[in-house]
Scaffold this active site. Structure first.
Site, PDB file in Angstrom:
ATOM      1  N   ALA A 160       0.821  -1.216   0.000  1.00 14.03           N
ATOM      2  CA  ALA A 160       0.000   0.000   0.000  1.00 14.03           C
ATOM      3  C   ALA A 160       0.852   1.262   0.000  1.00 14.03           C
ATOM      4  O   ALA A 160       0.488   2.261  -0.636  1.00 14.03           O
ATOM      5  CB  ALA A 160      -0.935  -0.003   1.211  1.00 14.03           C
ATOM      6  N   TYR A 161       1.986   1.223   0.673  1.00 12.13           N
ATOM      7  CA  TYR A 161       2.842   2.400   0.761  1.00 12.13           C
ATOM      8  C   TYR A 161       3.406   2.766  -0.602  1.00 12.13           C
ATOM      9  O   TYR A 161       3.308   3.904  -1.061  1.00 12.13           O
ATOM     10  CB  TYR A 161       3.973   2.136   1.764  1.00 12.13           C
ATOM     11  CG  TYR A 161       4.932   3.287   1.932  1.00 12.13           C
ATOM     12  CD1 TYR A 161       4.539   4.453   2.592  1.00 12.13           C
ATOM     13  CD2 TYR A 161       6.244   3.207   1.455  1.00 12.13           C
ATOM     14  CE1 TYR A 161       5.423   5.513   2.760  1.00 12.13           C
ATOM     15  CE2 TYR A 161       7.128   4.255   1.624  1.00 12.13           C
ATOM     16  CZ  TYR A 161       6.713   5.407   2.275  1.00 12.13           C
ATOM     17  OH  TYR A 161       7.586   6.461   2.430  1.00 12.13           O
TER      18      TYR A 161
END
Length: 251
Positions: A160-161
């Site tokens: 997600a980052y």
């Protein structure tokens, strides 16, 4: 050293780590700095906006601590308004606020995925949207979003980052074309190696070999150089901290 005398910088995510180092670097270069973040009081992580602002003023700089939740449009607008009321305008934005989640997609809770998008992507959108009119009214300026080399590390999978930071790079590279006529530089800046911040450690980023680590001051120096750009200089690029403005020769 680049002089930012007479300039006003708004640094989102400035209570610790890279943001705090960048705020200090901009102040040493002569800018008045709005130190913006949610953290007003010490919690599980060290660092507050007030402590960073106090360090800057104690060293002879100008700083204002402004509470700011980048996921809340009203909070962002209030923080920007407070900065303009105190310093008379804004010339520089450093969009640094971020949260870390490096887990594999199949074990990522939806709330963690959404938090990365809300803070790392929508937060950049909101602070950028709020400050652009002020840069335009000053005749130009510089927007810098802090991203990550992980965007390019596709051989190491996805999380997600990295996804949220990749979206920020697309947002800013495209925005540069929109704002060139307004004399506004728009660039991204990422560490060349890992900056082991308090947030990295708290999120379980793991141990990094010494040769893969860089101090936050490296990012601060690069941010100062990018902050000194406008639409006639370096814009529409993704820069690395170890070689900032490297694309100047190729333009």
């Amino acid at each position: 050293m680049t002089s930012l005398a007479g300039k006003v910088a708004f640094v989102a995510g400035a209570s610790r780590g890279i943001g705090a180092a960048v705020a200090g670097g901009l102040a040493r270069a002569g800018a008045a700095v709005a130190v913006a973040a949610r953290t007003e009081h010490e919690n599980r992580l060290p660092g507050t906006i007030h402590a960073v602002a106090e360090r800057i003023t104690a060293a002879g700089g100008r700083a204002l601590a402004v509470p700011c939740d980048v996921t809340d449009e009203g909070s962002v607008e209030s923080a920007v308004a407070a900065t303009v009321a105190e310093f008379g305008g804004i010339d520089i934005l450093i969009a640094n606020a971020g949260v870390l989640w490096l887990g594999p997609i199949e074990s990522t809770p939806l709330k963690r995925w959404q938090l990365c998008l809300d803070v790392n992507l929508t937060g950049v959108f909101l602070v950028t949207k709020a400050v652009v009119p002020h840069l335009r009214s000053r005749g130009g300026g510089s927007l810098v979003a802090v991203t990550t080399t992980g965007v390019d590390m596709i051989d190491r999978g996805s999380n997600a980052y990295w996804v949220s930071k990749a979206a920020v790079e697309r947002l800013y590279v495209g925005l540069a074309a929109d704002l060139r006529a307004d004399n506004i530089a728009v660039n991204c800046l990422s560490p060349a190696r890992v900056v082991v911040t308090e947030g990295w450690q708290a999120a379980g980023g793991g141990d990094i070999p010494p040769d893969m680590v860089e101090p936050p001051e490296t990012m601060a120096a690069a941010a100062v150089l990018l902050a000194g750009q406008d639409g006639t200089g370096i814009t529409g690029t993704v820069q690395r901290s170890d070689n900032p403005l490297a694309q100047r020769q190729s333009r």
